[in-house]
Design a protein around this motif. Structure first.
Motif, mmCIF file in Angstrom:
data_model
loop_
_atom_site.group_PDB
_atom_site.id
_atom_site.type_symbol
_atom_site.label_atom_id
_atom_site.label_comp_id
_atom_site.label_asym_id
_atom_site.label_seq_id
_atom_site.Cartn_x
_atom_site.Cartn_y
_atom_site.Cartn_z
ATOM 1 N N THR A 1 46.055 49.822 80.983
ATOM 2 C CA THR A 1 44.714 50.207 81.411
ATOM 3 C C THR A 1 43.753 49.058 81.109
ATOM 4 O O THR A 1 44.025 48.195 80.273
ATOM 5 C CB THR A 1 44.227 51.482 80.709
ATOM 6 N N ALA A 2 42.617 49.058 81.798
ATOM 7 C CA ALA A 2 41.705 47.921 81.714
ATOM 8 C C ALA A 2 40.650 48.083 80.631
ATOM 9 O O ALA A 2 40.011 47.097 80.243
ATOM 10 C CB ALA A 2 41.023 47.703 83.069
ATOM 11 N N CYS A 3 40.437 49.317 80.154
ATOM 12 C CA CYS A 3 39.424 49.526 79.123
ATOM 13 C C CYS A 3 39.660 50.876 78.460
ATOM 14 O O CYS A 3 40.549 51.635 78.867
ATOM 15 C CB CYS A 3 38.001 49.450 79.697
ATOM 16 N N PHE A 4 38.857 51.177 77.457
ATOM 17 C CA PHE A 4 38.988 52.401 76.671
ATOM 18 C C PHE A 4 37.626 53.066 76.588
ATOM 19 O O PHE A 4 36.620 52.422 76.256
ATOM 20 C CB PHE A 4 39.491 52.043 75.267
ATOM 21 N N VAL A 5 37.580 54.361 76.899
ATOM 22 C CA VAL A 5 36.344 55.121 76.752
ATOM 23 C C VAL A 5 36.681 56.447 76.076
ATOM 24 O O VAL A 5 37.685 57.079 76.408
ATOM 25 C CB VAL A 5 35.650 55.345 78.114
ATOM 26 N N ALA A 6 35.874 56.843 75.102
ATOM 27 C CA ALA A 6 36.171 58.039 74.317
ATOM 28 C C ALA A 6 34.937 58.916 74.197
ATOM 29 O O ALA A 6 33.828 58.413 73.955
ATOM 30 C CB ALA A 6 36.663 57.653 72.923
ATOM 31 N N VAL A 7 35.133 60.222 74.374
ATOM 32 C CA VAL A 7 34.142 61.227 74.009
ATOM 33 C C VAL A 7 34.676 61.891 72.752
ATOM 34 O O VAL A 7 35.687 62.605 72.802
ATOM 35 C CB VAL A 7 33.922 62.252 75.132
ATOM 36 N N VAL A 8 34.045 61.640 71.611
ATOM 37 C CA VAL A 8 34.575 62.041 70.312
ATOM 38 C C VAL A 8 33.758 63.214 69.787
ATOM 39 O O VAL A 8 32.550 63.094 69.557
ATOM 40 C CB VAL A 8 34.548 60.873 69.310
ATOM 41 N N THR A 9 34.414 64.353 69.612
ATOM 42 C CA THR A 9 33.742 65.563 69.135
ATOM 43 C C THR A 9 33.939 65.724 67.633
ATOM 44 O O THR A 9 34.888 65.201 67.048
ATOM 45 C CB THR A 9 34.275 66.799 69.868
ATOM 46 N N ARG A 10 33.068 66.496 67.040
ATOM 47 C CA ARG A 10 33.069 66.673 65.590
ATOM 48 C C ARG A 10 34.134 67.686 65.167
ATOM 49 O O ARG A 10 34.412 68.651 65.876
ATOM 50 C CB ARG A 10 31.683 67.143 65.132
ATOM 51 N N ARG A 11 34.755 67.447 64.006
ATOM 52 C CA ARG A 11 35.750 68.347 63.431
ATOM 53 C C ARG A 11 35.334 68.686 62.004
ATOM 54 O O ARG A 11 35.395 67.845 61.120
ATOM 55 C CB ARG A 11 37.137 67.691 63.402
ATOM 56 N N GLU A 12 34.933 69.922 61.793
ATOM 57 C CA GLU A 12 34.512 70.332 60.462
ATOM 58 C C GLU A 12 35.674 70.389 59.477
ATOM 59 O O GLU A 12 35.477 70.263 58.269
ATOM 60 C CB GLU A 12 33.821 71.705 60.531
ATOM 61 N N ASN A 13 36.881 70.573 59.984
ATOM 62 C CA ASN A 13 38.034 70.699 59.088
ATOM 63 C C ASN A 13 38.697 69.360 58.783
ATOM 64 O O ASN A 13 39.807 69.313 58.273
ATOM 65 C CB ASN A 13 39.071 71.658 59.686
ATOM 66 N N GLN A 14 38.018 68.255 59.097
ATOM 67 C CA GLN A 14 38.501 66.915 58.773
ATOM 68 C C GLN A 14 37.453 66.213 57.904
ATOM 69 O O GLN A 14 36.642 65.425 58.389
ATOM 70 C CB GLN A 14 38.764 66.110 60.048
ATOM 71 N N PRO A 15 37.444 66.507 56.596
ATOM 72 C CA PRO A 15 36.377 65.977 55.735
ATOM 73 C C PRO A 15 36.339 64.460 55.664
ATOM 74 O O PRO A 15 35.277 63.876 55.458
ATOM 75 C CB PRO A 15 36.699 66.592 54.363
ATOM 76 N N GLN A 16 37.486 63.790 55.830
ATOM 77 C CA GLN A 16 37.490 62.333 55.743
ATOM 78 C C GLN A 16 36.935 61.688 57.006
ATOM 79 O O GLN A 16 36.158 60.740 56.938
ATOM 80 C CB GLN A 16 38.907 61.819 55.489
ATOM 81 N N TYR A 17 37.324 62.211 58.174
ATOM 82 C CA TYR A 17 36.962 61.570 59.440
ATOM 83 C C TYR A 17 35.775 62.234 60.133
ATOM 84 O O TYR A 17 35.067 61.580 60.894
ATOM 85 C CB TYR A 17 38.174 61.581 60.376
ATOM 86 N N ARG A 18 35.587 63.529 59.914
ATOM 87 C CA ARG A 18 34.555 64.311 60.620
ATOM 88 C C ARG A 18 34.763 64.297 62.138
ATOM 89 O O ARG A 18 33.832 64.566 62.908
ATOM 90 C CB ARG A 18 33.146 63.803 60.293
ATOM 91 N N CYS A 19 35.952 63.943 62.570
ATOM 92 C CA CYS A 19 36.328 63.985 63.973
ATOM 93 C C CYS A 19 37.847 64.053 64.007
ATOM 94 O O CYS A 19 38.505 64.074 62.955
ATOM 95 C CB CYS A 19 35.815 62.755 64.739
ATOM 96 N N SER A 20 38.419 64.086 65.184
ATOM 97 C CA SER A 20 39.874 64.121 65.281
ATOM 98 C C SER A 20 40.458 62.796 64.799
ATOM 99 O O SER A 20 40.124 61.738 65.351
ATOM 100 C CB SER A 20 40.308 64.363 66.729
#
Length: 709
Positions: free
Chosen positions: A56-75
Motif C-alpha cells: 500500500t502507498a500510505c497509512f491512515v488510521a481512525v483510532v478510537t478510545r479504549r477504557e479497558n486499556q489503561p496503558q494505551y487508552r486505545c486498541s
C-alpha cells in the motif's frame, strides 16, 4: 478518477460500538484513497500485515478510545499496525479520539482529535488528507506487483536440512520462486548496500531468529528495509533452556492486545512446523481487501456488528471459479468463511481430509454449490451429509444453490436454482442470502432467553460474563453454588446444548452482573465456547477448572496461560513456546491478597499431567519458572479465545482453577471447583474492570449469587 486514488492501509476498530465513528470518516477518506483493510481471518499473521503494508502507498488510521486499556487508552493492535507502517516507511496520518496519548504515534501527522459525542461539529482534516495523497503518490509503483521470490536464510543444522525440501515445496506451490541466500549474505565482501540490493528483491524472507549462526544484524536490517519476515525458532525437544525472542522481534503493543505466539513460529519437529508454516503461507497469499468506493467501505464497516458465522462454502473443483468470486464478495462483506482452496487455515498433511470434515461442524451456515461436479465428488457428498445431519439437529442452516438441471433432486432440502443467472448475479444472490441469514442470527429476538424474575414480569438481560466449566465435575460444582439459577430457554438458532444456566452476581454498591454458566463438550470446549459467544455476545469469558499445584494454593488465578505437548519419542512433556496467552491483567491483579489464592502462569496441554514434579514435566517448568499450576484444560480452547479477543468478539478472558490432583476423588475435585467458583463470584462482584450491561438487581431480580467471603 477512481483509479487515480492511491492505495491506503486503513486502520480501524473492529468494535461494534465504533461503527458510527468509523462511518463518519469514510466519505472523505474514500474520495481520496482506495482503502485497503486486513481481511478478517480466524488467525492473525504479523507477516501478512508486513506484506500488506509494503503493498500500500500510505497509512491512515481512525483510532478510537479504549477504557479497558489503561496503558494505551486505545486498541494496542492499532498501535501495532502503526508500527508496521513505520517499518515499511509509508506516509502516515492518524485521526485520534480525544484523550488518546500522542506518544503512540510519534512520526505521524496527527489530526485534531474528535469527540464521538460531537461528530457533527468536527472539522474534517481535508488539508492533511490531501497532503497524504500527494506523499502517497511517491509510492504508487510499489503497490501492485506479481508474486516474485522468497528467500531462505536458515542455519546449517540437521533440523533445517531435513525441513528445507518441505519448506521449498510449500512456498513454490504457493507461487513464489525460492532461493537460499544464507551463503550469499554471509560473504565478507557484502556491505550494507550489497545486503540491501540483495534483500529488497524478495517478497519475504524465512529465517531462524534465535539460532546463534544467524547474524544479529539481519532481522533489524530486514525491518529497516520493510521486508516481511517469517520468523522461525527451532526449539529442540532436548533443549530445556528458556529462550526469549530478540527485543526487536517483539511488538509490545501486539503483546498487550494479543499473544506472544504471533511473533514467530516455534517448532521442534516437522509435524509442528509444517502446519504452522502452511497456514502462514496461506495468509501471505491472501490479497489485501480493497474497497472500490464508499458503498463497499460502508457495507464492510456496518457488517462488523453482524454475526460472523462462520460460513462453510462447499464446491467441487469444476465450480471453483464461481466459488472464488463468492469468497471474494464474502470478504468484502466481512463474513468469516471457509473454503478448502480460497480461504483455508487447515494444514496440508495426511489427516487434512478428516480435519476438513470436522471443519463443517464448526460452522453455522453451509453453502453448497450443487452441480454434476458436486454430486460426483465423494468429499463434497461427505460434507453435505454432515451438514444435513447437523441441520436436522438445528445446529446448522443449509443454503443449497443449484447450478445444473436436476441437481436439486439429490438434495433432500429446499434450495435455490441460480443456473439461469450470470456469474455476477449468482454471486449477488448467494451473498445477499448469506448476509440475511447472518443478520437473522444476530437479531436479539433469536437469542436464548434468560428468564430473570423482576417486578414487572420476566426479562432477558444482556450477558456480561460467560463461565465455561472445563469438565462435568466443575460444572456440577458451579451449578450447585450458583444460587437460584435462572433457566435459559434456547432457540432454533441457539439451542441449549451445553447446560446454560443464568444468574446475577451482586455488586456491593447495588446492581449486578449477568452471568451464564456452560459446560465444555467432548472437544475440550471449543464448540461450547463458540456457541456461548455467538448466543450471548458476552464481554468476558472465564474458564473454570481444576489444576495440580506447583506451589501451595487452594485456588489459582492465571495471569497467563501457556501450552505444552507430549513428545512422542520419549514421552516427556515439551513447552509449546508459541502458545503463550495473557489473560485480563485487571482481573488477575485483583486476585492479589485474596486468602489462599495464588496468581501466576497456568500451564495447560494436550494430556493430563498427574504430577507436575515428575522428571518428564521438568522441561515445561524450566521454560516457565513462574508456573503455579498445571490445569486440566484444552489449549485449543484458549487459542480460540485468543482469536475471539483479537477480532473484538470478546473484550478479555480469564482463568480460575481450584487445586486438586487429576486422580483425586470426585468429592475432592468438586470441593476444589466450588472454591474456584467462589473466587470467580468475588472477583466479579467487587473487582470487575467494567460496569455491568444490565442492572437486573436494581429491578428486584432474583437468581443472585452472593459474593464469596
Amino acid at each position: 478518477m477512481l483509479d487515480e486514488r492511491p492505495a491506503a492501509y486503513f486502520s480501524h476498530s473492529y468494535d461494534v460500538l465504533d461503527r458510527r465513528v468509523t462511518d463518519f470518516f469514510l466519505e472523505a477518506l474514500s474520495e481520496r484513497f482506495a482503502l485497503a483493510v486486513d481481511p478478517r481471518s480466524a488467525t492473525l499473521s504479523t507477516m501478512h500485515l508486513e506484506l500488506m503494508m509494503r503493498r500500500t502507498a500510505c497509512f491512515v488510521a481512525v483510532v478510537t478510545r479504549r477504557e479497558n486499556q489503561p496503558q494505551y487508552r486505545c486498541s494496542p493492535f492499532a498501535v501495532h499496525e502503526y508500527g508496521m507502517a513505520v517499518l515499511a516507511n509509508r506516509p502516515r496520518l492518524v485521526i485520534p479520539e480525544i484523550n488518546i496519548p500522542a506518544r503512540h504515534f510519534i512520526g505521524a501527522d496527527v489530526a485534531r482529535p474528535f469527540n464521538r459525542n460531537r461528530l457533527a461539529a468536527y472539522r474534517m482534516p481535508l488539508e492533511a488528507l490531501d497532503e497524504l495523497v500527494a506523499r502517497a503518490r511517491e509510492h504508487a509503483d510499489e503497490v501492485d506487483r506479481p508474486l516474485g521470490a522468497a528467500a531462505l536464510m536458515l542455519p546449517p543444522t540437521s533440523e533445517y536440512a531435513e525441513a528445507a525440501p518441505e519448506l521449498r515445496r510449500l512456498i513454490s506451490q504457493a507461487g513464489w520462486q525460492v532461493e537460499n541466500i544464507s551463503e550469499a549474505l554471509l560473504r565478507d565482501e557484502v556491505d550494507a548496500a550489497g545486503a540491501a540490493t540483495l534483500l529488497d528483491r524478495y517478497d519475504f524472507v524465512l529465517l531462524d531468529v534465535l539460532d546463534p549462526r544467524t547474524p544479529t544484524w539481519v532481522l533489524p536490517f530486514l525491518q529497516a528495509r520493510g521486508v516481511p519476515t517469517v520468523r522461525l525458532v527451532c526449539h529442540r525437544a532436548d533443549d530445556h533452556a528458556a529462550r526469549q525472542l530478540p527485543r526487536l522481534a517483539v511488538s509490545h503493543a501486539l503483546q498487550a492486545s494479543s499473544a506472544v505466539n504471533r511473533h514467530a513460529i516455534w517448532w521442534s519437529d516437522m509435524d509442528g512446523l509444517l502446519p504452522e508454516l502452511s497456514r502462514e503461507i496461506g495468509r501471505l497469499q491472501m490479497p489485501r481487501l480493497q474497497f472500490a468506493g464508499l458503498e463497499e467501505a460502508r457495507r464492510y464497516v456496518w457488517s462488523l456488528g453482524r454475526d460472523q458465522g462462520p460460513v462453510f462454502l462447499s464446491s467441487a473443483q469444476g465450480d471453483n471459479d464461481l466459488a472464488q468470486l463468492i469468497a471474494q464478495e464474502l470478504d468484502l462483506r466481512n463474513v468469516e468463511h471457509f473454503h478448502y482452496l480460497f480461504n483455508s487455515d487447515l494444514p496440508r498433511g495426511k489427516a487434512w481430509e478428516h480435519r476438513l470434515l470436522a471443519k463443517v461442524g464448526e460452522c453455522r451456515i453451509f453453502v453448497p454449490l450443487v452441480s454434476r461436479h458436486y454430486l460426483s465428488s465423494t468429499w463434497c457428498r461427505k460434507e453435505m451429509d454432515i451438514a444435513l445431519e447437523l441441520s436436522g439437529q438445528r445446529r446448522m442452516r443449509v443454503l443449497p444453490y443449484f447450478l445444473d438441471h436436476g441437481a436439486g433432486a439429490s438434495v433432500p432440502i429446499q434450495g435455490t436454482s441460480i443456473m439461469h443467472l450470470d456469474d455476477a448475479a449468482r454471486v449477488r444472490r448467494v451473498v445477499d442470502d448469506v448476509d440475511r441469514a447472518l443478520t437473522d442470527l444476530t437479531d436479539r429476538r433469536h437469542r436464548p432467553r434468560i428468564e430473570v424474575t423482576v417486578s414487572g414480569g420476566r426479562m432477558a438481560p444482556d450477558v456480561d460474563v460467560v463461565v465455561l466449566a472445563t469438565g462435568p465435575t466443575e460444572y456440577a460444582a458451579a451449578a450447585r453454588t450458583l444460587r437460584d439459577p435462572s433457566p435459559v430457554v434456547g432457540t432454533a438458532e441457539h439451542p441449549n446444548r451445553f447446560g446454560w444456566l443464568g444468574g446475577t452476581v451482586a455488586r456491593p454498591e447495588g446492581g449486578g452482573y449477568q452471568l451464564v454458566l456452560c459446560r465444555a463438550g467432548a472437544d475440550g470446549g471449543r464448540e461450547a465456547l463458540r456457541a456461548a459467544v455467538e448466543a450471548f455476545g458476552p464481554e468476558h469469558v472465564v474458564l473454570l477448572g481444576t489444576a495440580s499445584a506447583v506451589v501451595p494454593a487452594d485456588v489459582v488465578v492465571a495471569d497467563r496461560i501457556c501450552g505444552f505437548h507430549r513428545f512422542s519419542v520419549d514421552s516427556s512433556f515439551v513447552p509449546s513456546l508459541d502458545r503463550d496467552y495473557p489473560t485480563d491483567p485487571g482481573v488477575a491483579a485483583s486476585a492479589e491478597g485474596l486468602p489462599s489464592v495464588v496468581r501466576g502462569t497456568l500451564a495447560v496441554g494436550d494430556e493430563v499431567v498427574h504430577g507436575p514434579q515428575a522428571p518428564a514435566f521438568a522441561p515445561v517448568l524450566e521454560a516457565w519458572p513462574d508456573a503455579v499450576a498445571v490445569g486440566v484444560l484444552s489449549v485449543d480452547t484458549v487459542e480460540q479465545l485468543e482469536d475471539f479477543r483479537t477480532y473484538g468478539r470478546i473484550s478479555h478472558f480469564s482463568a480460575v482453577a481450584g487445586v486438586a490432583s487429576p486422580g483425586a476423588e470426585d468429592a475432592v475435585r468438586e470441593a476444589a471447583a466450588e472454591r474456584a467458583f467462589a473466587v470467580v463470584s468475588r472477583l466479579v462482584s467487587a473487582h470487575w474492570p467494567r460496569p455491568p450491561r444490565t442492572d437486573a438487581a436494581d429491578e428486584g431480580a432474583s437468581g443472585v449469587a452472593a459474593a464469596a467471603d
